[in-house]
Scaffold this motif. Structure first.
Motif, PDB file in Angstrom:
ATOM      1  N   THR A 173       9.882   1.420  -9.901  1.00 59.54           N
ATOM      2  CA  THR A 173      10.214   1.715  -8.509  1.00 59.54           C
ATOM      3  C   THR A 173      11.552   2.414  -8.333  1.00 59.54           C
ATOM      4  O   THR A 173      11.730   3.204  -7.399  1.00 59.54           O
ATOM      5  CB  THR A 173      10.217   0.401  -7.693  1.00 59.54           C
ATOM      6  N   SER A 174      12.487   2.165  -9.224  1.00 61.35           N
ATOM      7  CA  SER A 174      13.846   2.702  -9.074  1.00 61.35           C
ATOM      8  C   SER A 174      13.898   4.211  -8.870  1.00 61.35           C
ATOM      9  O   SER A 174      14.671   4.690  -8.012  1.00 61.35           O
ATOM     10  CB  SER A 174      14.693   2.312 -10.291  1.00 61.35           C
ATOM     11  N   PRO A 175      13.128   5.028  -9.620  1.00 62.26           N
ATOM     12  CA  PRO A 175      13.222   6.491  -9.412  1.00 62.26           C
ATOM     13  C   PRO A 175      12.857   6.938  -8.005  1.00 62.26           C
ATOM     14  O   PRO A 175      13.249   8.034  -7.589  1.00 62.26           O
ATOM     15  CB  PRO A 175      12.215   7.042 -10.443  1.00 62.26           C
ATOM     16  N   VAL A 212       0.826  -1.207   0.000  1.00 57.06           N
ATOM     17  CA  VAL A 212       0.000   0.000   0.000  1.00 57.06           C
ATOM     18  C   VAL A 212       0.860   1.256   0.000  1.00 57.06           C
ATOM     19  O   VAL A 212       0.568   2.225  -0.710  1.00 57.06           O
ATOM     20  CB  VAL A 212      -0.963  -0.006   1.212  1.00 57.06           C
ATOM     21  N   ILE A 213       1.904   1.254   0.779  1.00 55.69           N
ATOM     22  CA  ILE A 213       2.780   2.426   0.809  1.00 55.69           C
ATOM     23  C   ILE A 213       3.430   2.619  -0.557  1.00 55.69           C
ATOM     24  O   ILE A 213       3.609   3.753  -1.033  1.00 55.69           O
ATOM     25  CB  ILE A 213       3.836   2.275   1.923  1.00 55.69           C
ATOM     26  N   LEU A 214       3.757   1.521  -1.209  1.00 53.91           N
ATOM     27  CA  LEU A 214       4.319   1.609  -2.558  1.00 53.91           C
ATOM     28  C   LEU A 214       3.295   2.194  -3.542  1.00 53.91           C
ATOM     29  O   LEU A 214       3.625   3.057  -4.365  1.00 53.91           O
ATOM     30  CB  LEU A 214       4.765   0.228  -3.021  1.00 53.91           C
ATOM     31  N   GLY A 222      17.620   5.183   0.830  1.00 59.51           N
ATOM     32  CA  GLY A 222      17.304   3.966   0.091  1.00 59.51           C
ATOM     33  C   GLY A 222      18.296   2.854   0.364  1.00 59.51           C
ATOM     34  O   GLY A 222      17.904   1.720   0.681  1.00 59.51           O
ATOM     35  N   PHE A 223      19.586   3.179   0.284  1.00 57.26           N
ATOM     36  CA  PHE A 223      20.603   2.153   0.504  1.00 57.26           C
ATOM     37  C   PHE A 223      20.663   1.730   1.972  1.00 57.26           C
ATOM     38  O   PHE A 223      20.967   0.572   2.286  1.00 57.26           O
ATOM     39  CB  PHE A 223      21.964   2.632   0.011  1.00 57.26           C
ATOM     40  N   ALA A 224      20.370   2.655   2.884  1.00 54.21           N
ATOM     41  CA  ALA A 224      20.311   2.286   4.304  1.00 54.21           C
ATOM     42  C   ALA A 224      19.197   1.264   4.538  1.00 54.21           C
ATOM     43  O   ALA A 224      19.371   0.283   5.267  1.00 54.21           O
ATOM     44  CB  ALA A 224      20.079   3.530   5.158  1.00 54.21           C
ATOM     45  N   THR A 225      18.056   1.486   3.886  1.00 60.48           N
ATOM     46  CA  THR A 225      16.933   0.551   4.020  1.00 60.48           C
ATOM     47  C   THR A 225      17.288  -0.816   3.449  1.00 60.48           C
ATOM     48  O   THR A 225      16.966  -1.856   4.047  1.00 60.48           O
ATOM     49  CB  THR A 225      15.694   1.117   3.302  1.00 60.48           C
ATOM     50  N   LEU A 226      17.955  -0.823   2.286  1.00 60.03           N
ATOM     51  CA  LEU A 226      18.387  -2.095   1.703  1.00 60.03           C
ATOM     52  C   LEU A 226      19.327  -2.840   2.654  1.00 60.03           C
ATOM     53  O   LEU A 226      19.192  -4.052   2.860  1.00 60.03           O
ATOM     54  CB  LEU A 226      19.089  -1.844   0.366  1.00 60.03           C
ATOM     55  N   ALA A 263      13.038   1.529  -1.671  1.00 64.11           N
ATOM     56  CA  ALA A 263      13.995   0.450  -1.423  1.00 64.11           C
ATOM     57  C   ALA A 263      13.266  -0.849  -1.095  1.00 64.11           C
ATOM     58  O   ALA A 263      13.632  -1.923  -1.593  1.00 64.11           O
ATOM     59  CB  ALA A 263      14.929   0.846  -0.278  1.00 64.11           C
ATOM     60  N   ALA A 264      12.224  -0.752  -0.270  1.00 59.16           N
ATOM     61  CA  ALA A 264      11.447  -1.949   0.054  1.00 59.16           C
ATOM     62  C   ALA A 264      10.796  -2.514  -1.205  1.00 59.16           C
ATOM     63  O   ALA A 264      10.770  -3.727  -1.419  1.00 59.16           O
ATOM     64  CB  ALA A 264      10.384  -1.621   1.100  1.00 59.16           C
ATOM     65  N   GLY A 265      10.305  -1.615  -2.058  1.00 62.52           N
ATOM     66  CA  GLY A 265       9.694  -2.068  -3.302  1.00 62.52           C
ATOM     67  C   GLY A 265      10.682  -2.769  -4.210  1.00 62.52           C
ATOM     68  O   GLY A 265      10.372  -3.791  -4.832  1.00 62.52           O
ATOM     69  N   LEU A 266      11.901  -2.228  -4.296  1.00 55.53           N
ATOM     70  CA  LEU A 266      12.932  -2.866  -5.118  1.00 55.53           C
ATOM     71  C   LEU A 266      13.191  -4.296  -4.664  1.00 55.53           C
ATOM     72  O   LEU A 266      13.327  -5.209  -5.481  1.00 55.53           O
ATOM     73  CB  LEU A 266      14.233  -2.059  -5.052  1.00 55.53           C
TER      74      LEU A 266
END
Length: 459
Positions: free
Chosen positions: A183-185, A67-69, A194-198, A369-372
């Motif tokens: 999702t990347s953009p 949903v957030i995505l 983003g990278f911290a989340t990954l 990041a979660a979506g990726l």
């Protein structure tokens, strides 16, 4: 001399009574010899509640991240996001109740310990339709696909053969790759977050076990949000009452476009094949003899009914999920009333609006990041399905290659379809729809017209 009639009568009555008592004893013995099946066991509330909470933990990450995505991709406001999340959690709970308890009169629900979630692939297609045709058309497509699924269920046995693992694997790969592009953009607006989340997600997946490991993406969202708060990111939270019902038709009246709905129609058909595998998996896990002919239509009917609600409240198709089966295996508790309890908890979470508003405020790079991760995992699952097929000879290999060509061209060269009529652009410009249709047609043609050896391998 006494008449023999009374004696005979007395004898008969005594015999009848003895026979009745013997029948009762035999019935009681039979009942003792046939205990309640584990899947139908009713647990006391003190034992059921923590088990239901475990299943909630296994299932809550999917609706939250999905949903957030959706909200971030469609630039929804904080209040719209909170309402959408509330609706999705409530629908997940209703779906779990339908599958776990069933509605016998309507043949809805398999009466197995299933959860129902917005599947990653379904969300990906929903977003693709929304980006190309608008969110109102995406909602209309969900409604079309739900009705379509209800209509085709009587033909389940004939349709499912057109979606063998070769076709499903190719489609899943295309879904993952198409959505990675979309999702990347989102990460580009804050690469550090983003990278911290990954990294946090990977760390949790590395260190956790069991049900906690299944929640790695959710923990990644929480960890990324904490990093955002520490780094001074501004959060936008909606205001409102403590309890509220979600808003219907958040994008306005749904717009019905049959061509735009093609990707979701293909997914609805493919979901029948997926439901077949999940039925076997879940039935075996609870010790029930699998019966796909009976259970799959009931599972998919519950999916379709719940998805009608999803179309009304602005989210993607809902699909039955077997990802909580690991908990069944871990706890050895097979009761479907446990997942029914999880359904009640999901509904409660959806109606507690401070919780949904808090989750809706997660920053865009964290969600991206979660979506990726979600969509990369989807693509990886597709590759795993293809790896189990024999691709060493011409038929299967060329089916996959050609379907990937058709499905990836819109990703890397979307302008090539600009000169086509609108209906053709709608079909061929959607990588998932074009690739899935190509895979279905090619697999069917090669299985019928190819060389004998190729026919056997394709089957």
């Amino acid at each position: 001399m006494a008449s023999p009639v009374p004696e005979t009568g007395t004898e008969t009555e005594t015999g009848t009574g003895t026979t009745a008592r013997a029948a009762d004893d035999a019935s009681a013995a039979a009942g003792a010899a046939s205990p309640v099946a584990p899947v139908d066991e009713r647990l006391p509330l003190p034992r059921l509640a923590p088990l239901a909470f475990q299943h909630l933990l296994a299932g809550v990450a999917a609706p939250v991240s999905s949903v957030i995505l959706i909200a971030t991709t469609l630039s929804l406001s904080a209040s719209q996001t909170a309402s959408l999340l509330s609706a999705t959690l409530v629908l997940c709970g209703i779906g779990a109740l339908l599958q776990s308890l069933g509605v016998k009169a309507l043949r809805i629900g398999a009466r197995l310990p299933f959860l129902m979630l917005p599947g990653g692939a379904a969300v990906a297609i929903f977003l693709q339709v929304a980006k190309e045709h608008g969110p109102a058309t995406a909602s209309g497509s969900v409604l079309i696909a739900s009705v379509f699924l209800l209509l085709v269920l009587p033909f389940y046995g004939r349709l499912v053969r057109y979606f063998p693992p070769l076709v499903m694997g190719t489609t899943v790969v295309l879904i993952g790759i198409n959505m990675i592009k979309i999702t990347s953009p989102m990460i580009a607006s804050g690469p550090g977050l983003g990278f911290a989340t990954l990294g946090i997600t990977a760390l949790f997946f590395l260190l956790m076990r069991g049900v906690w490991r299944q929640m790695s993406v959710l923990f990644g969202l929480v960890g990324g949000t904490v990093v955002a708060a520490v780094s001074g990111t501004t959060f936008h939270m909606a205001q409102g009452a403590a309890f509220a019902l979600p808003d219907p038709f958040p994008y306005g009246a749904p717009h019905f476009d049959l061509l735009a709905a093609v990707p979701l129609l293909v997914f609805a058909l493919a979901s029948l094949a997926e439901a077949t595998g999940q039925t076997v998996l879940n039935s075996e896990a609870v010790g029930r003899t699998p019966d796909a002919a009976r259970d799959v239509p009931r599972i998919s009917r519950a999916d379709a009914v719940t998805s009608l609600g999803a179309g009304v409240f602005g989210t993607s198709l809902m699909v039955t999920s077997a990802e909580n089966i690991g908990i069944v295996q871990l706890t050895r508790v097979r009761s479907r009333f446990v997942t029914a309890g999880a359904g009640v908890l999901l509904i409660a979470c959806g109606l507690i609006t401070p919780l949904t508003r808090l989750l809706a405020a997660i920053p865009e790079p964290v969600v991206g990041a979660a979506g990726l991760i979600i969509y990369a995992v989807i693509a990886t699952m597709g590759f795993g399905m293809l790896s189990r097929e024999n691709l060493s000879h011409g038929t299967n290999g060329i089916v996959v290659a050609l379907a990937l060509c058709v499905g990836l061209l819109p990703v890397f060269a979307p302008e090539m379809y600009a000169g086509l009529p609108v209906w053709a652009r709608t079909i061929f410009g959607s990588g998932v729809a074009a690739g899935a249709l190509a895979a279905v047609i090619l697999a069917a043609v090669f299985s019928r017209l190819g060389p004998p050896q190729d026919k056997r391998d394709a089957a």
